[in-house]
Design a protein around this motif. Structure first.
Motif, PDB file in Angstrom:
ATOM      1  N   VAL A 328       0.828  -1.207   0.000  1.00 59.02           N
ATOM      2  CA  VAL A 328       0.000   0.000   0.000  1.00 59.02           C
ATOM      3  C   VAL A 328       0.863   1.258   0.000  1.00 59.02           C
ATOM      4  O   VAL A 328       0.628   2.207  -0.773  1.00 59.02           O
ATOM      5  N   LEU A 329       1.879   1.273   0.854  1.00 53.22           N
ATOM      6  CA  LEU A 329       2.727   2.460   0.946  1.00 53.22           C
ATOM      7  C   LEU A 329       3.562   2.663  -0.314  1.00 53.22           C
ATOM      8  O   LEU A 329       4.004   3.789  -0.590  1.00 53.22           O
ATOM      9  N   GLY A 330       3.746   1.622  -1.080  1.00 58.50           N
ATOM     10  CA  GLY A 330       4.531   1.730  -2.290  1.00 58.50           C
ATOM     11  C   GLY A 330       3.746   2.176  -3.504  1.00 58.50           C
ATOM     12  O   GLY A 330       4.323   2.371  -4.584  1.00 58.50           O
ATOM     13  N   ARG A 331       2.451   2.334  -3.339  1.00 61.31           N
ATOM     14  CA  ARG A 331       1.624   2.728  -4.499  1.00 61.31           C
ATOM     15  C   ARG A 331       0.606   3.785  -4.089  1.00 61.31           C
ATOM     16  O   ARG A 331      -0.596   3.636  -4.240  1.00 61.31           O
ATOM     17  N   ARG A 332       1.107   4.887  -3.578  1.00 63.04           N
ATOM     18  CA  ARG A 332       0.262   5.937  -3.013  1.00 63.04           C
ATOM     19  C   ARG A 332      -0.706   6.514  -4.047  1.00 63.04           C
ATOM     20  O   ARG A 332      -1.874   6.753  -3.750  1.00 63.04           O
ATOM     21  N   GLU A 333      -0.228   6.735  -5.278  1.00 67.80           N
ATOM     22  CA  GLU A 333      -1.100   7.339  -6.287  1.00 67.80           C
ATOM     23  C   GLU A 333      -2.200   6.373  -6.706  1.00 67.80           C
ATOM     24  O   GLU A 333      -3.356   6.779  -6.882  1.00 67.80           O
ATOM     25  N   ALA A 334      -1.852   5.095  -6.844  1.00 67.32           N
ATOM     26  CA  ALA A 334      -2.855   4.107  -7.244  1.00 67.32           C
ATOM     27  C   ALA A 334      -3.936   3.953  -6.183  1.00 67.32           C
ATOM     28  O   ALA A 334      -5.085   3.603  -6.490  1.00 67.32           O
ATOM     29  N   ASN A 335      -3.597   4.222  -4.929  1.00 63.99           N
ATOM     30  CA  ASN A 335      -4.576   4.077  -3.847  1.00 63.99           C
ATOM     31  C   ASN A 335      -5.679   5.127  -3.921  1.00 63.99           C
ATOM     32  O   ASN A 335      -6.722   4.978  -3.268  1.00 63.99           O
ATOM     33  N   ALA A 336      -5.470   6.170  -4.701  1.00 67.23           N
ATOM     34  CA  ALA A 336      -6.486   7.219  -4.818  1.00 67.23           C
ATOM     35  C   ALA A 336      -7.785   6.664  -5.376  1.00 67.23           C
ATOM     36  O   ALA A 336      -8.878   7.104  -4.997  1.00 67.23           O
ATOM     37  N   VAL A 337      -7.698   5.669  -6.245  1.00 66.93           N
ATOM     38  CA  VAL A 337      -8.903   5.057  -6.813  1.00 66.93           C
ATOM     39  C   VAL A 337      -9.714   4.374  -5.719  1.00 66.93           C
ATOM     40  O   VAL A 337     -10.947   4.516  -5.658  1.00 66.93           O
ATOM     41  N   LEU A 338      -9.023   3.627  -4.849  1.00 66.81           N
ATOM     42  CA  LEU A 338      -9.717   2.964  -3.737  1.00 66.81           C
ATOM     43  C   LEU A 338     -10.381   3.992  -2.825  1.00 66.81           C
ATOM     44  O   LEU A 338     -11.508   3.797  -2.382  1.00 66.81           O
ATOM     45  N   ARG A 339      -9.674   5.076  -2.535  1.00 62.07           N
ATOM     46  CA  ARG A 339     -10.232   6.088  -1.640  1.00 62.07           C
ATOM     47  C   ARG A 339     -11.492   6.727  -2.238  1.00 62.07           C
ATOM     48  O   ARG A 339     -12.479   6.942  -1.534  1.00 62.07           O
ATOM     49  N   GLU A 340     -11.442   7.029  -3.519  1.00 63.59           N
ATOM     50  CA  GLU A 340     -12.608   7.645  -4.162  1.00 63.59           C
ATOM     51  C   GLU A 340     -13.787   6.682  -4.167  1.00 63.59           C
ATOM     52  O   GLU A 340     -14.936   7.085  -3.921  1.00 63.59           O
ATOM     53  N   ARG A 341     -13.523   5.431  -4.445  1.00 66.97           N
ATOM     54  CA  ARG A 341     -14.587   4.429  -4.457  1.00 66.97           C
ATOM     55  C   ARG A 341     -15.182   4.276  -3.060  1.00 66.97           C
ATOM     56  O   ARG A 341     -16.404   4.183  -2.887  1.00 66.97           O
ATOM     57  N   ALA A 342     -14.321   4.261  -2.040  1.00 68.79           N
ATOM     58  CA  ALA A 342     -14.787   4.125  -0.659  1.00 68.79           C
ATOM     59  C   ALA A 342     -15.602   5.339  -0.235  1.00 68.79           C
ATOM     60  O   ALA A 342     -16.639   5.204   0.434  1.00 68.79           O
ATOM     61  N   ALA A 343     -15.149   6.537  -0.612  1.00 70.53           N
ATOM     62  CA  ALA A 343     -15.851   7.763  -0.229  1.00 70.53           C
ATOM     63  C   ALA A 343     -17.273   7.785  -0.771  1.00 70.53           C
ATOM     64  O   ALA A 343     -18.198   8.307  -0.127  1.00 70.53           O
ATOM     65  N   ALA A 344     -17.477   7.212  -1.954  1.00 70.90           N
ATOM     66  CA  ALA A 344     -18.831   7.145  -2.517  1.00 70.90           C
ATOM     67  C   ALA A 344     -19.655   6.062  -1.833  1.00 70.90           C
ATOM     68  O   ALA A 344     -20.839   6.253  -1.537  1.00 70.90           O
ATOM     69  N   ALA A 345     -19.025   4.923  -1.536  1.00 70.53           N
ATOM     70  CA  ALA A 345     -19.756   3.783  -0.968  1.00 70.53           C
ATOM     71  C   ALA A 345     -20.258   4.042   0.446  1.00 70.53           C
ATOM     72  O   ALA A 345     -21.324   3.545   0.839  1.00 70.53           O
ATOM     73  N   VAL A 346     -19.512   4.816   1.241  1.00 71.07           N
ATOM     74  CA  VAL A 346     -19.902   5.006   2.642  1.00 71.07           C
ATOM     75  C   VAL A 346     -21.183   5.809   2.779  1.00 71.07           C
ATOM     76  O   VAL A 346     -21.783   5.837   3.870  1.00 71.07           O
ATOM     77  N   ARG A 347     -21.631   6.450   1.731  1.00 75.15           N
ATOM     78  CA  ARG A 347     -22.876   7.221   1.820  1.00 75.15           C
ATOM     79  C   ARG A 347     -24.059   6.340   2.207  1.00 75.15           C
ATOM     80  O   ARG A 347     -25.037   6.826   2.765  1.00 75.15           O
ATOM     81  N   ARG A 348     -23.973   5.056   1.909  1.00 71.60           N
ATOM     82  CA  ARG A 348     -25.070   4.154   2.270  1.00 71.60           C
ATOM     83  C   ARG A 348     -25.214   4.010   3.788  1.00 71.60           C
ATOM     84  O   ARG A 348     -26.240   3.578   4.283  1.00 71.60           O
ATOM     85  N   TYR A 349     -24.135   4.373   4.526  1.00 76.08           N
ATOM     86  CA  TYR A 349     -24.145   4.250   5.978  1.00 76.08           C
ATOM     87  C   TYR A 349     -24.421   5.581   6.680  1.00 76.08           C
ATOM     88  O   TYR A 349     -24.386   5.646   7.908  1.00 76.08           O
ATOM     89  N   ASP A 350     -24.660   6.630   5.922  1.00 75.08           N
ATOM     90  CA  ASP A 350     -24.921   7.929   6.558  1.00 75.08           C
ATOM     91  C   ASP A 350     -26.197   7.849   7.395  1.00 75.08           C
ATOM     92  O   ASP A 350     -27.178   7.194   7.014  1.00 75.08           O
ATOM     93  N   TRP A 351     -26.187   8.542   8.541  1.00 70.29           N
ATOM     94  CA  TRP A 351     -27.333   8.457   9.446  1.00 70.29           C
ATOM     95  C   TRP A 351     -28.632   8.928   8.792  1.00 70.29           C
ATOM     96  O   TRP A 351     -29.712   8.482   9.167  1.00 70.29           O
ATOM     97  N   GLY A 352     -28.544   9.817   7.826  1.00 70.93           N
ATOM     98  CA  GLY A 352     -29.758  10.229   7.123  1.00 70.93           C
ATOM     99  C   GLY A 352     -30.421   9.051   6.437  1.00 70.93           C
ATOM    100  O   GLY A 352     -31.656   8.885   6.486  1.00 70.93           O
ATOM    101  N   THR A 353     -29.621   8.206   5.796  1.00 73.38           N
ATOM    102  CA  THR A 353     -30.138   7.023   5.109  1.00 73.38           C
ATOM    103  C   THR A 353     -30.559   5.952   6.095  1.00 73.38           C
ATOM    104  O   THR A 353     -31.645   5.353   5.986  1.00 73.38           O
ATOM    105  N   VAL A 354     -29.699   5.698   7.091  1.00 75.10           N
ATOM    106  CA  VAL A 354     -29.969   4.619   8.051  1.00 75.10           C
ATOM    107  C   VAL A 354     -31.220   4.918   8.877  1.00 75.10           C
ATOM    108  O   VAL A 354     -32.049   4.025   9.120  1.00 75.10           O
TER     109      VAL A 354
END
Length: 398
Positions: A328-354
């Motif tokens: 993970v630490l060796g591919r910092r730029e590639a990890n940006a894709v995972l972060r963006e995907r995660a940031a969108a996915a967590v919206r399903r857990y927002d208290w407004g939705t839950v």
């Protein structure tokens, strides 16, 4: 709507269930509902104005941790009084199979009752032993919620029946908008890796992380490990002291500091070995923008969508964790894709939705209710009814 919520665990030492109850109550209040929460708490413990204390607790080892509960005739009388005076349209009990406030409230109440199940565990002799008593009582629940597939599996496996899955909630924007702490922000030369959990609970996995530090530093000498959480960890502290300022113990941190930590670090590590039904801290970390590296226990696999939203390593394997962190630490730029995907996915857990999902369950329950919640007069002889159930006699609520 007047809603009574019962939390079995003490507000003296808040954890995941207490935070869930608190946030749900506040979201319901924000939407115009009247809410009263019954929970254990010492007189000196500050609690929100909507919380009614049921008194002191006793520490009981439970599922690899320590639960602070209260139970017994005196507490039972307090519960009955709260139920009778509350004039609730609906009760919402958390962990109603525990010998705790929630179980007492289930005994005491007659009317619309929702139960939420949080626990995940493998086969439990204790639950199997008490199931002849608990199962008939759980029939008083009008609806059941499980916070995850693992919590639902535990309910079905140990107690039978079924439940609708409504996940734990997070105020996503509080983490997404949290300010960064310059002292915790990582750089290409000095990336930061965070851990948060009870330091003296082995199932939280600090010993596994401690064994992975040296191999990571061998590849990335500038890496910094930030370890947050309460509890004694003498052995791990002594082991990690040789790494100097590469490892920092932060101690207990506030909610605001936790949000800032997740917004600042490069990686959040969750090395838990089991006993987790959901993984709310993973959702919080992803909301803050940290890349999550987690053990491949079922609950974490579900939250990370089998690795699509973060990285998984073999549970209990420090070498696997070290390899994953190095990758993970060796591919910092590639990890940006995972972060963006995660940031969108967590919206399903927002208290407004839950909360909307919880209210849908409430609406369904109330659509079939013939009367509001009242004290069940049979609760005054509960110990006799427990004995009858345990001996195979009349069912307590038949």
């Amino acid at each position: 709507m007047r809603v009574g919520i019962v939390c079995p665990y003490s507000f003296d030492a808040p954890g995941g269930v207490q935070f869930h109850v608190r946030d749900l109550a506040e979201e319901l209040i924000r939407r115009g509902h009247t809410v009263s929460v019954l929970a254990p708490a010492e007189e000196s413990t500050p609690v929100p104005e909507y919380v009614v204390s049921s008194g002191k607790t006793v520490a009981i080892p439970y599922n690899g941790s320590v639960a602070r509960l209260n139970f017994g005739p005196v507490v039972g009388a307090r519960v009955r009084r709260w139920v009778e005076q509350g004039d609730f349209d609906l009760l919402h009990l958390h962990e109603p199979f525990l010998p705790s406030l929630s179980m007492l409230a289930l005994w005491a109440a007659d009317g619309p009752v929702v139960g939420t199940f949080h626990t995940s565990m493998e086969r439990s002799r204790g639950l199997q032993a008490i199931s002849p008593i608990v199962v008939p009582m759980l029939e008083k629940l009008t609806a059941r919620i499980a916070v995850s597939a693992e919590a639902r599996r535990t309910l079905v496996q140990h107690l039978g029946g079924d439940a609708v899955i409504v996940p734990n909630g997070v105020y996503v924007d509080r983490f997404a908008d949290a300010p960064k702490d310059p002292g915790w922000v990582g750089t290409d030369e000095r990336p930061t890796i965070a851990f948060l959990g009870r330091l003296d609970e082995p199932r939280k996995g600090l010993p596994i992380l401690a064994d992975a530090v040296a191999p990571v530093l061998a590849e990335f000498p500038g890496a910094r490990f930030l370890i947050a959480g309460r509890g004694d960890a003498t052995e791990e502290r002594e082991l990690l002291a040789r790494h100097g300022d590469s490892v920092t113990f932060l101690g207990g941190i506030s909610d605001a500091e936790k949000a800032s930590l997740f917004a600042s670090v490069d990686v959040y590590v969750a090395p838990q070995t089991g006993g987790e039904s959901f993984g709310i801290v993973l959702v919080e970390a992803m909301s803050g923008g940290a890349l999550v590296v987690a053990a491949d226990i079922p609950a974490f696999q579900a939250v990370l969508d089998d690795g699509a939203l973060g990285r998984l390593f073999h549970r209990g394997d420090a070498a696997s964790l070290a390899r994953t962190l190095v990758e993970v630490l060796g591919r910092r730029e590639a990890n940006a894709v995972l972060r963006e995907r995660a940031a969108a996915a967590v919206r399903r857990y927002d208290w407004g939705t839950v909360t909307s999902q919880v209210l849908a369950v409430y609406d369904l329950v109330l659509s079939t209710a013939h009367a509001p919640v009242r004290e069940d007069p049979r609760s005054r002889t509960m110990f006799g009814r427990i004995r009858a159930a345990a001996q195979g006699g009349d069912r307590p609520w038949g």
